[in-house]
Design an enzyme around this catalytic site. Structure first.
Site, short mmCIF file in Angstrom:
data_model
loop_
_atom_site.label_atom_id
_atom_site.label_comp_id
_atom_site.label_asym_id
_atom_site.label_seq_id
_atom_site.Cartn_x
_atom_site.Cartn_y
_atom_site.Cartn_z
CD1 TRP A 36 -2.75 1.50 0.47
CD2 TRP A 36 -2.08 1.88 2.57
NE1 TRP A 36 -3.51 2.51 0.98
CE2 TRP A 36 -3.12 2.77 2.27
CE3 TRP A 36 -1.50 1.92 3.83
CZ2 TRP A 36 -3.58 3.70 3.17
CZ3 TRP A 36 -1.96 2.85 4.74
CH2 TRP A 36 -2.99 3.73 4.41
CG ASP A 57 -1.92 -2.88 7.31
OD1 ASP A 57 -3.02 -2.86 7.89
OD2 ASP A 57 -1.62 -2.09 6.38
CB ALA A 108 -6.81 -2.97 6.23
CE LYS A 162 -10.13 0.05 3.96
NZ LYS A 162 -9.58 0.73 2.84
C1 LMR Z 1 -6.94 1.89 -0.51
O1 LMR Z 1 -5.88 1.26 -0.57
O2 LMR Z 1 -7.52 2.31 -1.52
C2 LMR Z 1 -7.58 2.16 0.82
O3 LMR Z 1 -6.80 1.62 1.83
C3 LMR Z 1 -7.92 3.58 1.04
C4 LMR Z 1 -6.73 4.46 1.25
O4 LMR Z 1 -6.76 5.21 2.23
O5 LMR Z 1 -5.77 4.44 0.47
#
Ligand code: LMR
Length: 391
Positions: A127, A208, A210, A243
């Site tokens: 991410w 992590d 999520a 989520k």
């Molecule tokens: C994403 O990866 O799209 C989500 O986790 C939202 C974000 O805050 O980036």
């Protein structure tokens, strides 16, 4: 002072959100930001959340401060949801945080205090905000191989080879389930090997998580983090409720730290970090989650709705893989049905992603990550045709 400021790099995911909003084409398809949407394109308030809010509204008599660590009932409920009985409750320190990102940030702060010289190893890719926060905090970080661009599956040999280079005391950031951005995940045997490698290197895992409940199910999705917590001397865990409870804007998350010789000291340090950064964590979302997890009827309804969401995304995965097979005449995109969670990285070039946006009003992140939940029965064939046309 303000004149000395320089522009900061735009967050790619949030920039995409803005570009989608500005596009006036009625045929546009949003596969960008990781927000669940139903077939009508709505991000609904879950039934159990509405019911919990009603209960809170009726019974809450004060909005006074709760505590630096948040409500202990929230910690207990979330530790149960994420860690089950994999570790003793007495060995877990936890604080409520503003969302999963808040938990990640506080986790990095904890690392800075406990292991100031450590390098944080992140999957390649990860991410983007993981890297961005680490950079912003001036922390040392490096990549480990994770994704095989050819097969769009996990490059497990590469991952293990790179984790074998991690120095003693370094931190390895892992995605507990539903890897973001790739959708490619480790199986149980591979998790065992990762844990053995981390222990051999004397490295510390940070998990992590999520998207618990969006992959193979609420309990299955927690298996990896439980294995890690049970199998490693110390583990840091950042969990998000955005989520799986659909309470994105309530900013609800938790940071947990397991193991170590002195859990009360870890607990006090986490509370101290909350005080330094924002004092008391937000309470409303945490209270909703606590109500749901501790009330048998609300919990059953929440789990049922979450399961509907998960199954809906799985169906969209299968339908998209089939449609792509039909349009391309190959099984090149068969991995879409194998991936789990909200995202799949399709392995398209930035030029192809750009062409999809310009010619077909299809918005996906530049690395060709799509949010499966942005699709519906009508847009699956449209997307498959559009992808086939840019190959
Ligand atoms: C994403 O990866 O799209 C989500 O986790 C939202 C974000 O805050 O980036």
């Amino acid at each position: 002072m303000l004149d000395a400021l320089t522009p900061q790099p735009a967050d790619k995911i949030l920039a995409l959100m803005a570009a989608y909003k500005a596009d006036t084409r009625t045929t546009k398809i949003d596969l960008g930001v990781g927000v669940y949407k139903n077939a009508e394109g709505v991000t609904p308030v879950m039934r159990a959340v509405k019911a919990a809010e009603q209960k809170i509204w009726k019974s809450q008599e004060s909005k006074s401060y709760v505590g630096l660590a948040g409500d202990p009932a929230f910690s207990d409920a979330m530790i149960g949801l994420v860690l089950g009985d994999s570790v003793a409750r007495s060995s877990v320190a936890a604080v409520a945080t503003p969302g999963g990102t808040g938990a990640i940030r506080q986790g990095f702060e904890l690392i800075k205090m406990g292991a100031p010289g450590a390098t944080v190893w992140v999957s390649s890719p990860t991410w983007p905000n993981h890297n961005s926060i680490l950079k912003f905090m001036g922390m040392s970080f490096r990549d480990y191989r994770y994704f095989d661009e050819e097969t769009c599956a996990v490059d497990f040999d590469g991952m293990i080879a790179d984790l074998g280079q991690v120095a003693e005391g370094d931190i390895v950031l892992l995605h507990g389930c539903c890897h973001n951005p790739t959708g490619a995940n480790l199986n149980a045997v591979q998790w065992d090997e990762v844990i053995a490698t981390l222990n051999a290197q004397k490295a510390i895992p940070m998990v992590d998580i999520a998207y618990q409940g969006f992959g193979d199910g609420l309990s299955s999705d927690g298996e990896a983090v439980r294995k890690v917590a049970a199998g490693c001397p110390e583990t840091i865990i950042a969990a998000s409720c955005s989520k799986n409870f659909g309470i994105y804007r309530e900013r609800t998350g938790i940071l947990m730290a397991t193991g170590g010789a002195d859990t009360p000291l870890t607990q006090a340090t986490l509370s101290f970090l909350n005080r330094q950064n924002y004092s008391f964590p937000p309470d409303h979302g945490a209270r909703i989650v606590t109500e749901i997890l501790n009330d048998a009827a609300l919990r059953a309804d929440w789990e049922a709705e979450l399961e509907e969401v998960r199954e809906g995304m799985l169906k969209l995965r299968r339908d998209l893989a089939d449609a792509l097979q039909e349009e391309t005449g190959s099984n090149r995109f068969g991995f879409v049905a194998e991936h789990r969670g909200m995202f799949s990285r399709l392995g398209l070039t930035p030029e192809q992603v750009e062409e999809l946006r310009e010619k077909h009003a299809v918005y996906m992140v530049g690395d060709s990550r799509i949010n499966i939940a942005g699709l519906n029965a009508k847009t699956v064939p449209v997307l498959a045709k559009a992808i086939a046309s840019v190959l």
